[in-house]
Design an enzyme around this catalytic site. Structure first.
Site, PDB file in Angstrom:
ATOM      1  N   SER A 153      -0.323   4.108 -12.158  1.00  0.00           N
ATOM      2  CA  SER A 153      -0.762   3.838 -13.541  1.00  0.00           C
ATOM      3  C   SER A 153      -2.255   4.041 -13.703  1.00  0.00           C
ATOM      4  O   SER A 153      -2.767   4.001 -14.811  1.00  0.00           O
ATOM      5  CB  SER A 153      -0.401   2.391 -13.917  1.00  0.00           C
ATOM      6  OG  SER A 153      -1.066   1.494 -13.040  1.00  0.00           O
TER       7      SER A 153
ATOM      8  N   GLY B 218      -6.243   5.449 -11.581  1.00  0.00           N
ATOM      9  CA  GLY B 218      -7.034   5.917 -10.442  1.00  0.00           C
ATOM     10  C   GLY B 218      -6.408   7.009  -9.592  1.00  0.00           C
ATOM     11  O   GLY B 218      -5.902   8.018 -10.095  1.00  0.00           O
TER      12      GLY B 218
ATOM     13  N   SER C 232      -4.981   5.026   3.011  1.00  0.00           N
ATOM     14  CA  SER C 232      -5.855   4.093   3.723  1.00  0.00           C
ATOM     15  C   SER C 232      -7.221   4.148   3.046  1.00  0.00           C
ATOM     16  O   SER C 232      -7.328   4.297   1.826  1.00  0.00           O
ATOM     17  CB  SER C 232      -5.917   4.475   5.203  1.00  0.00           C
ATOM     18  OG  SER C 232      -6.749   3.568   5.889  1.00  0.00           O
TER      19      SER C 232
ATOM     20  N   TYR D 104      -9.644  -6.611   3.247  1.00  0.00           N
ATOM     21  CA  TYR D 104      -9.329  -5.239   2.818  1.00  0.00           C
ATOM     22  C   TYR D 104      -9.393  -4.297   4.018  1.00  0.00           C
ATOM     23  O   TYR D 104      -8.473  -3.508   4.265  1.00  0.00           O
ATOM     24  CB  TYR D 104     -10.311  -4.808   1.721  1.00  0.00           C
ATOM     25  CG  TYR D 104     -10.067  -3.401   1.216  1.00  0.00           C
ATOM     26  CD1 TYR D 104      -9.006  -3.129   0.367  1.00  0.00           C
ATOM     27  CD2 TYR D 104     -10.890  -2.345   1.615  1.00  0.00           C
ATOM     28  CE1 TYR D 104      -8.772  -1.841  -0.086  1.00  0.00           C
ATOM     29  CE2 TYR D 104     -10.666  -1.056   1.163  1.00  0.00           C
ATOM     30  CZ  TYR D 104      -9.602  -0.812   0.313  1.00  0.00           C
ATOM     31  OH  TYR D 104      -9.362   0.477  -0.126  1.00  0.00           O
TER      32      TYR D 104
ATOM     33  N   ALA E 240      -9.141  -5.102   7.129  1.00  0.00           N
ATOM     34  CA  ALA E 240      -8.054  -5.447   8.060  1.00  0.00           C
ATOM     35  C   ALA E 240      -6.731  -4.853   7.590  1.00  0.00           C
ATOM     36  O   ALA E 240      -5.950  -4.320   8.391  1.00  0.00           O
ATOM     37  CB  ALA E 240      -7.938  -6.971   8.184  1.00  0.00           C
TER      38      ALA E 240
ATOM     39  N   LYS F 181      -6.238  -2.187   5.702  1.00  0.00           N
ATOM     40  CA  LYS F 181      -6.228  -0.723   5.854  1.00  0.00           C
ATOM     41  C   LYS F 181      -6.134  -0.331   7.332  1.00  0.00           C
ATOM     42  O   LYS F 181      -5.459   0.646   7.682  1.00  0.00           O
ATOM     43  CB  LYS F 181      -7.473  -0.105   5.205  1.00  0.00           C
ATOM     44  CG  LYS F 181      -7.497  -0.217   3.691  1.00  0.00           C
ATOM     45  CD  LYS F 181      -6.294   0.466   3.032  1.00  0.00           C
ATOM     46  CE  LYS F 181      -6.397   0.549   1.535  1.00  0.00           C
ATOM     47  NZ  LYS F 181      -5.174   1.045   0.895  1.00  0.00           N
TER      48      LYS F 181
END
Ligand SMILES: NC(=O)c1ccc[n+]([C@@H]2O[C@H](COP(=O)([O-])OP(=O)(O)OC[C@H]3O[C@@H](n4cnc5c(N)ncnc54)[C@H](OP(=O)(O)O)[C@@H]3O)[C@@H](O)[C@H]2O)c1
Length: 275
Positions: A15, A17, A136, A150, A152, A154
């Site tokens: 939806s 980006g 990632s 965040y 961790a 990825k």
């Protein structure tokens, strides 16, 4: 029939980006694209003018993931490519992050990826082909202050994808991950600060400065179409690489990381993010 994996693509978090850019770009290339959002209508998949079809999915819910994937399989008979892109960011010092906040970050960015993979793999194994691309971040590789959960999540996605790739070898299915750097999307506006990271926190002024640097870099980052092009190139390859880093500057950074001692890397990062 497109490419090696068929022409039906599922993109989570389409939806906005990067997911939206991937969905629109791949639809223009001729794929049959199903994008997901928590805000899509609950009833049946909704076809949009830009060539993609939106399906409701909350990656934090087993039932929602299953319902969405089942509805696409009913319509198409298969899903050839999955792009696990849905994600969000929670920022704050480790000490200021509650277990619930840490779990929400992992639930969306890591367990969400796992849920989708588990639902889609039986269908891919039946067809004997498929490609799973997990979104990632270069952040997975660097000790960025106040982004610990965040980073961790990825890093966990990258670890899981590497193992998955090896497990899927006998079945003709490929798995890979993509590492974008700072990209201009809705991610910055959706970032959640942990409840304890306000003025009462011992980390307050450091965290505030550090997150401001990160947000400035994101806002000044490239358009998400750069990531969409890298994803589409990956989808066209019979033997895709396990990892694709997006953007020359980030490719150089990742290369330098291999040469630089950890202590120096940590020092440079703390200066960059003023932590
Ligand atoms: N922007 C960057 O600088 C950057 C850099 C590296 C990696 N990434 C990664 O790229 C991916 C996409 O981020 P973006 O930058 O494009 O952010 P964005 O513009 O905020 O888009 C995030 C997407 O994820 C969806 N989403 C969030 N939580 C969800 C949930 N629980 N269930 C289902 N969908 C959910 C949102 O959809 P709804 O809200 O409509 O459900 C939205 O479509 C993320 O995995 C992010 O970590 C971003």
């Amino acid at each position: 029939m497109k490419g090696y994996y068929g022409n039906v693509v599922l993109i989570t978090g389409a939806s906005s980006g990067i997911g939206k850019a991937c969905a629109e770009y791949m639809a223009r290339l001729g794929y049959r694209v199903y994008g997901t959002s928590r805000r899509a209508p609950e009833s049946s998949p909704e076809a949009l003018e830009n060539g993609m079809t939106m399906v409701r999915m909350d990656v934090c819910s087993d039932g929602s993931v299953k319902a969405a994937i089942d509805s696409i399989i009913r319509r198409e008979g298969e899903i050839g490519i999955v792009i696990n892109n849905a994600g969000m960011g929670i920022a704050g010092a480790v000490e200021d992050t509650s277990p619930q906040e840490a779990f929400l970050q992992m639930d969306t960015n890591f367990f969400g990826v796992h849920r989708v993979i588990r639902q889609v793999l039986p269908h891919m194994r039946k067809k004997g082909r498929g490609l799973i691309i997990n979104m990632s971040s270069v952040g997975a590789l660097f000790p960025i202050p106040y982004q610990s959960m965040y980073v961790a999540a990825k890093a966990a996605v990258e670890g899981m994808t590497g193992s998955l790739r090896n497990e899927l070898r006998p079945f003709g299915i490929k798995a890979a991950y993509v590492e974008p750097g700072d990209t201009k999307t809705g991610f910055t506006g959706s970032r959640i600060m942990t409840k304890e990271s306000g003025e009462g926190s011992a980390y307050y002024r450091y965290c505030k400065k550090s997150v401001a640097v990160m947000e400035r870099d994101e806002i000044n980052g490239p358009d998400p179409i750069t990531v969409a092009r890298a994803v589409a190139r990956l989808a066209e390859r019979k033997n895709p690489p396990v990892c694709v880093t997006v953007g020359l500057q980030y490719k150089i950074l990742v290369f330098l990381k291999r040469l630089v001692p950890k202590a120096l890397e940590s020092f440079v990062l703390s200066k960059m993010y003023k932590g």
